[in-house]
Design an enzyme around this catalytic site. Structure first.
Site, short mmCIF file in Angstrom:
data_model
loop_
_atom_site.label_atom_id
_atom_site.label_comp_id
_atom_site.label_asym_id
_atom_site.label_seq_id
_atom_site.Cartn_x
_atom_site.Cartn_y
_atom_site.Cartn_z
CG HIS A 14 17.12 -56.98 63.03
ND1 HIS A 14 17.28 -58.33 63.17
CD2 HIS A 14 15.81 -56.80 62.70
CE1 HIS A 14 16.14 -58.96 62.91
NE2 HIS A 14 15.23 -58.04 62.62
C1 BDR Z 1 17.36 -56.29 58.58
O1 BDR Z 1 16.42 -56.07 57.54
C2 BDR Z 1 15.61 -54.97 57.82
O2 BDR Z 1 14.29 -55.35 57.84
C3 BDR Z 1 16.06 -54.40 59.15
O3 BDR Z 1 16.13 -52.99 59.07
C4 BDR Z 1 17.43 -55.00 59.37
O4 BDR Z 1 18.45 -54.19 58.83
C5 BDR Z 1 16.95 -57.49 59.38
O5 BDR Z 1 16.91 -58.61 58.56
#
Ligand code: BDR
Ligand code: CA
Length: 311
Positions: free
Chosen positions: A240
């Site tokens: 992400h």
């Molecule tokens: C987001 O939530 C966290 O688990 C990850 O770092 C990312 O920023 C994804 O939903």
């Protein structure tokens, strides 16, 4: 001239890789500081993890400021079930030898924004620090050129509840302040990050770099993958947060649409949902560039090439 940026983050393996990408790109990005927030794991650990990444990148002079240890209104929700107990399980990186800078992240954000016309703020976690800074000193918005954030999901739904993505779900009140601030926004939702999947070959490529950053990244991704692979039945996991930094380096890798976006802050059922007016059904002027396309080959190529520049 490198672009002045701040990164607000809750590392998190994918945050850690995003930090490494920014730290490896000083010609394009002038990283004025890193601010940490409670999210994937509690604040003490997100701060420790950020310090480990600046040291791993050989740039311990980049200041790390600890910020809010809980959301503005709601109780803190963490995600050790995804990231492990430390938040960066798998990294195998030594404990930090440096400490967080003196002062609170929110004060640092306010002071830096007031002193830096044309600032870009990148957020990789819950929006608590930035929301608090904007509530306290809304005038900082005049100097913030854009906010690029990882958060939300629309056609893809949520990853924490059926309606909500983790970063927005954890602090919807802060997200609401940010989305209403009138500052140009770029949003990397699950719709795009779920197209940026790790694979065996991609993890091997990080390993093959032969440097400490590549080894730590491969280790973190191997740990991080297992949750999403099981949940979504995919062959890899969405990386992400590095999409935010990649957008600043190579915006042509991405495509999206200017939309009006609002945050759900009242209904428990859909709390933290990013409601995107994709089809222009309201009369609102767009407040956000919603990204939904990525060239994932070039994205991973960029990551591998840049992390190869690190120690
Ligand atoms: C987001 O939530 C966290 O688990 C990850 O770092 C990312 O920023 C994804 O939903
Ligand atoms: Ca994150």
């Amino acid at each position: 001239m490198p672009r002045p940026i701040l990164i607000d983050t809750d590392p998190g393996q994918d945050d850690a890789v995003a930090l490494l990408l920014a730290l490896a790109s000083p010609a394009e990005l002038q990283l004025l500081g890193i601010t940490t927030v409670a999210g994937n794991v509690p604040l003490e650990l997100t701060t420790r993890n950020a310090l480990m990444m600046v040291e791993l990148a050989g740039r311990p002079q980049v200041a790390v400021y600890a910020g809010c240890d809980r959301p503005m209104v709601r109780p803190l929700v963490t995600a050790e079930y995804v990231h492990g107990k430390t938040g960066i399980d798998g990294a195998g990186t030594p404990a930090p030898t440096t400490e967080a800078a003196a002062g609170h992240a929110v004060d640092f954000i306010v002071q830096t924004a007031l002193a830096t016309p044309g600032l870009t703020v990148c957020t990789l976690g819950p929006l608590t620090n930035l929301g608090t800074a904007l509530e306290r000193s809304p005038e900082i918005g005049d100097n913030i050129e854009q906010i690029v954030l990882m958060g939300g999901g629309f056609f893809e739904g949520g990853n924490t509840t059926p309606a909500a993505e983790f970063n927005i779900y954890v602090d919807p009140q802060a997200a609401d302040i940010v989305f209403r601030a009138g500052i140009p926004l770029v949003m990397m939702p699950l719709d795009v990050t779920h197209q940026a999947l790790t694979s065996d070959a991609r993890v091997e490529a990080f390993k093959a770099l032969g440097n400490a950053a590549g080894g730590a990244t491969a280790g973190m991704l191997e740990f991080f993958e297992r949750y999403d692979m099981e949940r979504y039945g995919t062959r890899g996991a969405p990386l992400h947060d590095p999409t935010v930094i990649a957008y600043l380096l190579e915006p042509e890798l991405f495509g999206g649409r200017q939309c009006w976006v609002e945050i759900e802050t009242t209904s428990e059922l859909t709390m933290g949902m990013t409601v995107v007016d994709w089809w222009g059904l309201t009369n609102h002027e767009p407040n956000c560039l919603v990204i939904n396309q990525i060239d994932d080959e070039r994205f991973f190529g960029l990551l591998i090439e840049r992390l190869g520049r690190l120690p």
